[in-house]
Design an enzyme around this catalytic site. Structure first.
Site, PDB file in Angstrom:
ATOM      1  N   CYS A 130       0.857  -1.181   0.000  1.00 42.75           N
ATOM      2  CA  CYS A 130       0.000   0.000   0.000  1.00 42.75           C
ATOM      3  C   CYS A 130       0.892   1.229   0.000  1.00 42.75           C
ATOM      4  O   CYS A 130       1.829   1.342   0.811  1.00 42.75           O
ATOM      5  CB  CYS A 130      -0.894  -0.003   1.237  1.00 42.75           C
ATOM      6  N   CYS A 133       0.154   3.128   3.712  1.00 49.23           N
ATOM      7  CA  CYS A 133       0.538   2.561   5.008  1.00 49.23           C
ATOM      8  C   CYS A 133       1.574   1.447   4.916  1.00 49.23           C
ATOM      9  O   CYS A 133       1.989   0.895   5.938  1.00 49.23           O
ATOM     10  CB  CYS A 133      -0.697   2.053   5.746  1.00 49.23           C
ATOM     11  N   CYS A 184      -7.241  -1.226   0.863  1.00 50.20           N
ATOM     12  CA  CYS A 184      -6.156  -1.728   1.713  1.00 50.20           C
ATOM     13  C   CYS A 184      -6.752  -2.212   3.029  1.00 50.20           C
ATOM     14  O   CYS A 184      -7.573  -1.523   3.648  1.00 50.20           O
ATOM     15  CB  CYS A 184      -5.140  -0.622   1.958  1.00 50.20           C
ATOM     16  N   CYS A 187      -5.313   0.590   5.981  1.00 47.12           N
ATOM     17  CA  CYS A 187      -5.720   2.000   6.076  1.00 47.12           C
ATOM     18  C   CYS A 187      -6.954   2.325   5.244  1.00 47.12           C
ATOM     19  O   CYS A 187      -7.377   3.479   5.193  1.00 47.12           O
ATOM     20  CB  CYS A 187      -4.562   2.903   5.670  1.00 47.12           C
ATOM     21  N   CYS A 213      -7.996  -5.460 -10.300  1.00 47.61           N
ATOM     22  CA  CYS A 213      -7.607  -4.361 -11.197  1.00 47.61           C
ATOM     23  C   CYS A 213      -7.292  -3.161 -10.304  1.00 47.61           C
ATOM     24  O   CYS A 213      -8.189  -2.575  -9.694  1.00 47.61           O
ATOM     25  CB  CYS A 213      -8.789  -4.083 -12.126  1.00 47.61           C
TER      26      CYS A 213
END
Length: 243
Positions: A130, A133, A184, A187, A213
């Site tokens: 991510c 985070c 995510c 976060c 995607c």
């Protein structure tokens, strides 16, 4: 292994966007500067809002991904002044969970302008985290060439990597397969969507089912270190690094 596309199906990033790409500054990855095949003879990434990409080899029964709406030149310039691969804070500030169509479109536009979706063409072995985070989300080994502009993954790197929000059938771009909004797991940054059409849209892996995607600007790529490099920097038995 990742399902890497053949050279004939890969196209160089357009010259207008190339000076703004620096994947090495985004988590240290080298990032091959290529993108998926040109769409409908498009030359400079311009398209009408709502236009859909059609890719050879994808049946008409499978809905192609909707592409980002066109971005005016002055808007592109402002985006590049305010958001970079090194500073994505204003991109992150747009985030919503659940995502709304206007915010999704804007995040798609910004991701395309800033990153040119270069991670779609990154096939180096490594990890995709991510961008906000640093949570581990995907591995290159789960990557394949999907039918759209964005990077495509078969599955998450670990069971708790993602949050999924189911989309009612037919509500997202006319898809009749199962569709989820993907965030995510740490976060709640919006990543993109997952579609249960992987086997029909380019994934040749025996476990093909889902196609994630994902927006490149929501990801940070870290390449795997060669074994020799890892050994050279590994602590010795007394906890010190080799001289």
């Amino acid at each position: 292994m990742a399902t890497e596309p053949s050279p004939s199906k890969r196209a160089r990033v357009d010259a207008e966007a190339a000076p703004h790409l620096s994947i090495a500054g985004d988590g240290g990855g080298s990032g091959t500067a290529v993108a998926t095949a040109q769409v409908n003879g498009e030359q400079n990434g311009t398209r009408e809002a709502g236009e859909v990409a059609r890719f050879p080899g994808v049946s008409e029964e499978i809905k192609a991904c909707r592409l980002p709406a066109a971005v005016a030149a002055d808007d592109k310039a402002q985006i590049r002044r305010e958001i970079t691969l090194e500073d994505r804070s204003q991109y992150f500030a747009l985030n919503e969970c659940p995502i709304t169509p206007p915010t999704e479109q804007r995040m798609e536009q910004i991701s395309k302008v800033v990153s040119n979706e270069t991670l779609a063409g990154c096939w180096d072995a490594g990890q995709f985290h991510c961008a906000r985070c640093a949570r581990l989300l995907y591995l290159t080994s789960a990557k394949f060439e999907g039918p759209c502009l964005w990077p495509s993954f078969r599955e998450a790197a670990q069971a708790d990597a993602l949050k999924n929000r189911a989309v009612p059938a037919g509500e997202y771009n006319g898809y009749q397969c199962e569709v989820n909004e993907v965030y995510c797991g740490g976060c709640s940054l919006f990543l993109g969507h997952s579609f249960k059409d992987g086997a029909e849209t380019g994934d040749t892996h025996p476990d093909a089912a889902w196609r994630h995607c994902v927006l490149s600007l929501s990801l940070s790529f870290t390449p795997d270190r060669p074994a020799t490099e890892a050994a050279a920097t590994a602590p010795s038995s007394n906890g010190t690094l080799p001289s």
